[in-house]
Every structure is written in structure tokens, then in C-alpha cells.
Design an enzyme around this catalytic site. Sequence first.
Site, PDB file in Angstrom:
ATOM      1  CG  ASP A  85      38.671  40.503  42.701  1.00  0.00           C
ATOM      2  OD1 ASP A  85      39.871  40.192  42.830  1.00  0.00           O
ATOM      3  OD2 ASP A  85      37.737  39.776  43.086  1.00  0.00           O
TER       4      ASP A  85
ATOM      5  CG  HIS B 102      35.231  40.901  46.535  1.00  0.00           C
ATOM      6  ND1 HIS B 102      35.732  41.766  45.589  1.00  0.00           N
ATOM      7  CD2 HIS B 102      34.298  40.143  45.899  1.00  0.00           C
ATOM      8  CE1 HIS B 102      35.130  41.531  44.427  1.00  0.00           C
ATOM      9  NE2 HIS B 102      34.247  40.566  44.591  1.00  0.00           N
TER      10      HIS B 102
END
Length: 336
Positions: free
Chosen positions: A192, A109
Amino acid sequence: MAAKMYYDRDVDTAPIENKLIAIIGYGSQAHAHAQNLRDSGFNVVVGLRDGSSSKAKAEQAGLRVASIEDATKEADVVMLLIPDENQPKTYADSIEPHLSDGKALAFGHGFNVHFGRIVPPAGVDVFLVAPKGPGHMLRRVYTDGAGMPGIFAVGQDATGKARDIALAYTRGIGCTRAGVLETTFKEETETDLFGEQSVLCGGVTHLIQAGFETLVDAGYQPEIAYFETLHEVKLIVDLIYEKGFEGMRHSISNTAEFGDYVTGPRIITDDTKATMKDVLSDIQEGRFAKRFIDDAESGFPYMNKQRTKMRDHKLETVGKELRDMMPFISKKELEV
């Protein structure tokens, strides 16, 4: 023009075939990355802090475990998969001192790189690989012979090979079986966070909770309210997942479909969308990141309060009782 999807046939694994890959951490994503890469034939070491309770689990899975420092020293590719809030200190203390030029530093991420909490040295490749689903499902579909879609991005190409390494990594964990898309650290991080907050986690759970409370407050049985506002969500989402909105609407009654069209816009209004735009601005401008980091550095007082509050909510207590009565719902514990 549609974005290009990359599949097994498009990706050469040679860029990581003779490299040692260090997976830092052994949580939901990390255990899946480590085991999938190992089962794909790559050389893997798991890096864990001293005294980690995950060491036995990793060793039981047949993986070699080393300290984070030693794993980083040895490895050619270092994938950092511990929680976002813990990454900067671990990186500064145990990883950065051992990153020599030519190595690759990877993330699941883009949060810490995008928001400047981790600034990798100029001589290393930097990329991210983000499967589009939980780690437990990443591992499950891999062992079933399938794959989970994913995305990848290159943040820094010091060697000229970062993109090839990133793509090879996506194949190693099985994502190219289903297809991967290329993105950027900025796009991955912001979309996200937005998707989690406004739809997948924040939006869905609060919509379910509000529906449940509305029915219970009106005098309906909590058990009936649970079935109508939570239990059936999976059935509808499965239809959307498999066939899109049109396929789902084809499978439901005309009454339900008509209610979809006339009532959906009353629940999700222009004000809701305006709020979503505010949420996106909070993410883009770093306000959400600051709030999250501040809560994390204080020991998560806000998040822990919310966890306790929801643990005792009627929706959760009734739901647990009902799920215990449904043997077709898997009671298997999460792997990690």
C-alpha cells in the site's frame, strides 16, 4: 494458481450479526464503513473524542455516537479508522484499557501494527479490512448497489473466529459484492505504501507536474499544457481501469500508441525502476515510517511546506480556473 476471491456467496455474516461494531473516527473511510455496515443491518456505534466536529455529521446520518472509551467498552468489534499518526496515543489512552479478552480489534491499514507502534493484547482478535479506494467512493458505490474490491488479513486469532469475523465485516461494508482477497499485515502495509508513493500519488502527480512545467517552460499556453498533461489523464486511466493496457491502446490513435512504445521507456527508465526498489527498501526497513512519524510529531513542518508550495503552483491555479468553466465536472463537496 490464482489467488482466491471471496464474494457475497462465499461469506456468512453470522459472525457479526449479534455483535456491536464500534467505528472509531468519522473521516473518509470511517463514515463509509459506519453507514455501509448500518445499512447492511448491523449494529454500529461511532466512537469520537470529546468535542469532535464530526459528531453532528454522524448523528445527522442516523448513527449513534459515544466517546471512544464508551464505544470500546460496549463493542465486540472495534475498528480504528483515525489517521495513522494519531492512532498509537488514542489506542493507549482510550482503547487498550477497555479491550477485554474475546473482543476484536480491527484496522483499515496495517501501518501501526506492522511497525510495532500498536501491540494488541494476546486475548483479542486482530484483523484488517482495506477497501481498494477512497472512503467516499466506498460509500457511493455501495449506495448505487455495487461494491468496491478489498483485501483482508488476520494478524492475531485469539478466539479461532478472527478470519470469519473479518470476512463478515468485508461483506458488511459491501466489498464482497466486488470481491476480496486475503493478505497479511506485512504485505498490505508495504504494498500500500509503495503503490501510493511510487505510482498512485507520488508517481502520477510528479509526472503530471513535470510534463506541465516542461510545456510551459517551452512557451506553450498553461491552459493547453493543463489539458494535455492533467485533464486527459482521467480519460486514459478510465480506459485502463475498464479494459487494461490493451483496451486503452485499442482506443487511442496509432500515433499515440506508437509514442507510448518509443517514449514511455525514455521517461520510465531502468534508473526509475532502481529508484523504486530503493523506495520499497525504505518502506520495508522502516525508514519511511520513521520519517513520517518524525514529521507528524513535529506538527508536519515538511508536509505543510509542500502543501503550501503546490497550492500556489501554476498547474493548480490554472486548473481551478479551467474546471470552473467545465459544468460537466462535478462540483459536489466531499461528504466528510
